[in-house]
Design an enzyme around this catalytic site. Structure first.
Site, PDB file in Angstrom:
ATOM      1  CE  LYS A 135     -28.982 -40.645 -51.626  1.00 15.04           C
ATOM      2  NZ  LYS A 135     -28.675 -40.721 -52.971  1.00 15.04           N
ATOM      3  CB  SER A 191     -31.635 -38.431 -54.518  1.00 16.64           C
ATOM      4  OG  SER A 191     -30.516 -39.725 -54.753  1.00 16.64           O
ATOM      5  CB  SER A 214     -28.193 -39.227 -57.035  1.00 13.05           C
ATOM      6  OG  SER A 214     -29.236 -39.097 -57.734  1.00 13.05           O
TER       7      SER A 214
END
Length: 486
Positions: free
Chosen positions: A79, A154, A178
């Site tokens: 990420k 996210s 997330s």
């Protein structure tokens, strides 16, 4: 994609037996990215040169007969809020569009020690603020099961890349769901570990008391291998817990006889769709058939979790994001005539709407005259939510419910309705407020053909029992074997 259908342990054996090379795995990853990335758009930055160079070095080590670890040579995506030395880290924000870090996050150092190969950095909601990946400052990621739908957020890029077979596994971060929510939407396995289990050093902070890095994989076993490699105490992180790491893989016995499961009535009540509710009840029947028992319980303060979370996380974001001012690193506005003007213009031009919304909410909650009414009250309610979990865990081993109230929704469907968007995290947020571990595993499909997730919540630092339960359910069902057809 065939190679990535194998598990970590199977690929490790193939490497040891010289059936495949690390270069084969890396090329498989980039070949798949070339084939599907235009549809999925999971990546922000690819490190093809670095990955191929690393693959070549690891192949030489492999051919020399040196001993290698289980994750040796396996391709991973990160990420884009996990800093990587010399590899662009943007947090999917224009304000960091030119940021190349000068050090590695602790988890990245651990991945280097395990000799994995970093394929690239994955898309996300800007500064991890969002539930759909539509808040990325660059482009939205699409769900591999149906590219008209969101992958969740996210960590949407991290989940979509694994579901699409672009990487074997990935790392995401989880502040209010997330990792688990996109894992549920994309039909993969995502774990939010206990707060403090994994170092946050080098994770760009959104809400420091809630953020936690965790693994996203195709199976529970692979998830356990990855957690084993990246967890542990870190002196560089003051919130890192000095607690011994268990042998998570050894916990995958398939035996849940006598396991006591609590099912909160609040997690199957109003707002949870009937298809999601039925998928959880069917999962409980599977676990009952394996010898576990379950009872309905109450987590009475869960109804306050959403408001508590958005006050606390926005307050912490307001403080954490103050460092992005155009002076030290990142984007700097060219339209400023004074220092104050520089701060204003840089932040106005660099931050997206959702980030600005949360900074303003947090600054308001922390301001004089409102602090006690909002921030302090939210901290008090957080303690009550944590106590709810402790009361239930006095009599039960795990808590089970859905990961999300509904399957994934269409891109653009909720983007103009922040409150409805926030409600997508209503079942995952209490876990972050309490700091306990939780995993999402596939448990079926909705009427729209999109995956559904089962959430298994454990006691502090008891990821082993969470994994044992998730693995037993996974082995007794076929949901995790299904793949999207891109």
């Amino acid at each position: 994609m065939a190679l990535f259908e194998h598990s970590v342990s199977q690929l490790h054996k193939k490497l040891q037996d010289r059936e495949i090379s690390v270069t084969d795995l890396v090329e498989e990853s980039y070949k798949r990215i070339a084939a599907v990335e235009q549809k999925v758009r999971a990546f922000l930055t690819l490190d093809e040169e670095g990955a191929r160079k690393k693959a070549n070095e690891l192949d030489q080590k492999l051919n020399s007969g040196e001993e290698t670890g289980l994750l040796f040579g396996l391709p991973i995506g990160l990420k884009d809020n996990i800093v990587t030395k010399g590899l662009r880290t943007t947090c999917a924000s224009k304000i960091l569009a030119n940021f190349d870090p000068i050090y590695d996050a602790t988890v990245v150092q651990k991945l280097h020690t395990a000799e994995t190969v970093i394929i690239g950095k994955l898309n996300m909601d800007e500064f991890a603020m969002g539930s759909s990946n539509e808040n990325s400052g660059f482009h939205p990621t699409k769900n591999p099961w149906n590219i008209e739908y969101v992958p969740g957020g996210s960590s949407g890029g991290s989940a979509a890349a694994v579901a699409a077979g672009e990487v074997l596994f990935s790392l995401g971060s989880d502040t209010g769901g997330s990792i688990r929510q996109p894992a549920a939407y994309c039909g993969v396995v995502g774990l939010k570990p206990t707060y403090g289990r994994i170092s946050r050093f080098g994770l760009v902070a959104f809400a420091s008391s809630l953020d936690q890095i965790g693994p996203i994989t195709k199976s529970v076993e692979d998830n356990a291998y990855l957690l084993q490699a990246i967890s542990g105490h870190d002196e560089m992180d003051a919130t890192s817990a000095n607690v011994a790491t268990a042998d998570y893989v050894a916990a995958l016995t398939g035996d849940v006889k006598g396991l006591r499961i609590a099912v909160p009535k609040e997690y199957l009540g109003e707002g949870v769709s009937e298809e999601v509710r039925q998928s959880v009840l069917q999962a409980l029947q599977v676990l009952e058939g394996l010898g576990a028992t379950w009872e309905e319980v109450s987590l009475p303060h869960s109804k306050y979790a959403l408001a508590t979370y958005y006050l606390l996380s926005s307050s912490e974001a307001s403080a954490n994001l103050a460092r992005f001012d155009g002076v030290r690193y990142g984007m700097r506005s060219d339209n400023a005539s004074s220092l104050i003007e520089l701060y204003k213009q840089t932040r106005s031009e660099g931050f997206g709407d959702e980030v600005k919304r949360r900074i303003m909410l947090g600054t308001f909650a922390l301001s004089s005259g409102y602090y006690d009414a909002y921030y302090k009250k939210a901290q008090q309610v957080r303690t009550l939510i944590k106590q709810d979990f402790e009361n239930v865990f006095a009599n039960y081993d795990v808590i089970i419910g859905p990961t999300t109230p509904t399957p994934a929704f269409k891109i653009g469907e909720k983007v103009n309705d922040p409150l409805t968007m926030y409600a997508n995290d209503i079942l995952t947020i209490p876990v972050n407020l309490a700091g306990v571990p939780a995993i999402s595993v596939p448990c079926g499909f909705g009427a729209n053909g999109m995956p559904l997730g089962l959430q298994i919540i454990g006691k502090h630092f008891d990821e082993a029992t969470v994994y044992r339960t998730a693995h037993a359910f996974e082995q007794a069902t076929e949901h995790h074997k299904k793949r999207p057809q891109l």
